[in-house]
Design a protein around this motif. Structure first.
Motif, mmCIF file in Angstrom:
data_model
loop_
_atom_site.group_PDB
_atom_site.id
_atom_site.type_symbol
_atom_site.label_atom_id
_atom_site.label_comp_id
_atom_site.label_asym_id
_atom_site.label_seq_id
_atom_site.Cartn_x
_atom_site.Cartn_y
_atom_site.Cartn_z
ATOM 1 N N LYS A 155 0.820 -1.202 0.000
ATOM 2 C CA LYS A 155 0.000 0.000 0.000
ATOM 3 C C LYS A 155 0.860 1.261 0.000
ATOM 4 O O LYS A 155 0.451 2.301 -0.533
ATOM 5 C CB LYS A 155 -0.950 0.013 1.198
ATOM 6 N N ASP A 156 2.055 1.159 0.599
ATOM 7 C CA ASP A 156 2.963 2.302 0.587
ATOM 8 C C ASP A 156 3.451 2.584 -0.827
ATOM 9 O O ASP A 156 3.614 3.747 -1.215
ATOM 10 C CB ASP A 156 4.171 2.038 1.502
ATOM 11 N N ASN B 99 0.526 4.277 -2.621
ATOM 12 C CA ASN B 99 0.097 5.565 -2.079
ATOM 13 C C ASN B 99 0.880 6.708 -2.727
ATOM 14 O O ASN B 99 2.111 6.671 -2.804
ATOM 15 C CB ASN B 99 0.294 5.585 -0.561
ATOM 16 N N TYR B 100 0.166 7.733 -3.158
ATOM 17 C CA TYR B 100 0.849 8.853 -3.821
ATOM 18 C C TYR B 100 1.447 9.824 -2.813
ATOM 19 O O TYR B 100 0.780 10.290 -1.883
ATOM 20 C CB TYR B 100 -0.098 9.633 -4.738
ATOM 21 N N THR B 101 2.730 10.113 -2.992
ATOM 22 C CA THR B 101 3.391 11.272 -2.367
ATOM 23 C C THR B 101 4.304 11.843 -3.444
ATOM 24 O O THR B 101 4.638 11.154 -4.417
ATOM 25 C CB THR B 101 4.248 10.897 -1.131
#
Length: 328
Positions: A255-256, A259-261
């Motif tokens: 999930k990391d 996940n958008y960053t």
């Protein structure tokens, strides 16, 4: 008359001998302290005040002889403010140490691959440094610009004196990084996928965090450059971890990766917006002068080294060998 003359001459000789003996005793009299006894000479401290302090501590028996000697040698009264490590050598040698400003030196080390928050946490706990950091204006204070401070502190050991400021040490680290980056950028290879030296610094920080074996920095650099030159995403875990921040629990999850960053290079194209750590000189040189290879992929062998591959098929086989089989 002759007897009087001889008596005067004899008295002069005796006085001279006694005076010479006193001078030698003063010059060689030891300071009665244990070696490496720290003593601070505060601003405005005069020679007489210094001697009185030492006398009060029973480090010297009296001051008159040193005051007399200072009349003969006025340079002894030139005391430099600071913290000094006194020893059991002569009183005069210890005073000259203060005259010459030979202060106690402390050190702080920025480690290859440390993130800014780690450096700041460590330096705030460093001995004998004044914390003068302006947390809300840190980049302006250290760099003189609004550029993110991450990546700009050169990993090295910095020596300083008692009551120096944290900002003075960090400014030296920033200047060293700027000099190192400028020199490396001027000697860069052709056809690199960076438009600016800052982009090379970002890449160097990623190389630093991916490297477990120092000798592999160039190969890791080559693989990343090949990815960028073929419009592949970097897909490197350290950028994902940096994007998660302090909440990262040490275990990167699927999930990391989804996940958008702004730092998740599984989700963004090209480089992240800033460096993710403090890169070493070796990482910077690898970033600007990578070897020519066809490597695009690499996977950790679990011992700090990596298996490099040129095709996805080779990479999947390496993942099976070093990751999947290990889990099973």
């Amino acid at each position: 008359m002759l007897k009087v003359t001889l008596s005067v001459l004899l008295l002069a000789i005796i006085t001279s001998v006694f005076g010479y003996q006193q001078l030698q005793a003063t010059l060689h009299s030891p300071l009665k302290v244990a070696n490496n006894t720290q003593f601070e000479v505060k601003k405005g401290t005069g020679f007489n005040q210094l001697c009185k302090q030492w006398q009060a501590n029973n480090w010297v028996e009296n001051c008159w002889r040193y005051q007399l000697l200072a009349k003969l040698d006025p340079t002894l009264t030139d005391l430099k403010t600071g913290l000094y490590a006194l020893n059991s050598d002569s009183v005069i040698s210890n005073i000259k140490k203060i005259n010459n400003g030979q202060q106690v030196s402390f050190s702080f080390t920025i480690i290859d691959g440390q993130a800014l928050r780690e450096v700041l946490a460590a330096i705030k706990n460093a001995n004998n440094l004044k914390n003068d950091l302006k947390e809300q204006q840190l980049s302006q204070q250290i760099l003189g610009s609004d550029m993110h401070l991450e990546g700009w502190l050169f990993p090295e050991t910095y020596h300083y004196h008692n009551n120096d400021t944290i900002s003075s040490v960090l400014k030296r680290a920033a200047q060293k990084m700027q000099q190192t980056l400028d020199t490396a950028w001027q000697q860069r290879a052709q056809n690199l996928p960076y438009k600016t030296a800052y982009e090379a610094l970002i890449m160097a920080s990623i190389i630093e965090k991916e490297t477990g074996l120092a000798s592999e920095r160039p190969l890791i650099a080559s693989a990343f450059v090949n990815r960028l030159n073929t419009n592949m995403r970097l897909q490197t875990d350290p950028t994902v971890i940096y994007g998660i921040g302090e909440s990262f629990d040490g275990d990167i999850k699927r999930k990391d990766l989804r996940n958008y960053t702004p730092y998740n290079t599984y989700r963004i194209n090209g480089l992240p917006p800033t460096p993710i750590a403090m890169p070493s000189k070796a990482a910077i040189l690898a970033a600007v002068n990578p070897p020519t290879t066809e490597y695009v992929y690499f996977v950790s062998k679990g011992d700090g080294s990596h298996q490099f591959s040129t095709t996805l098929k080779q990479h999947n086989a390496a993942v099976k060998t070093y990751i999947l089989n290990k889990k099973n």
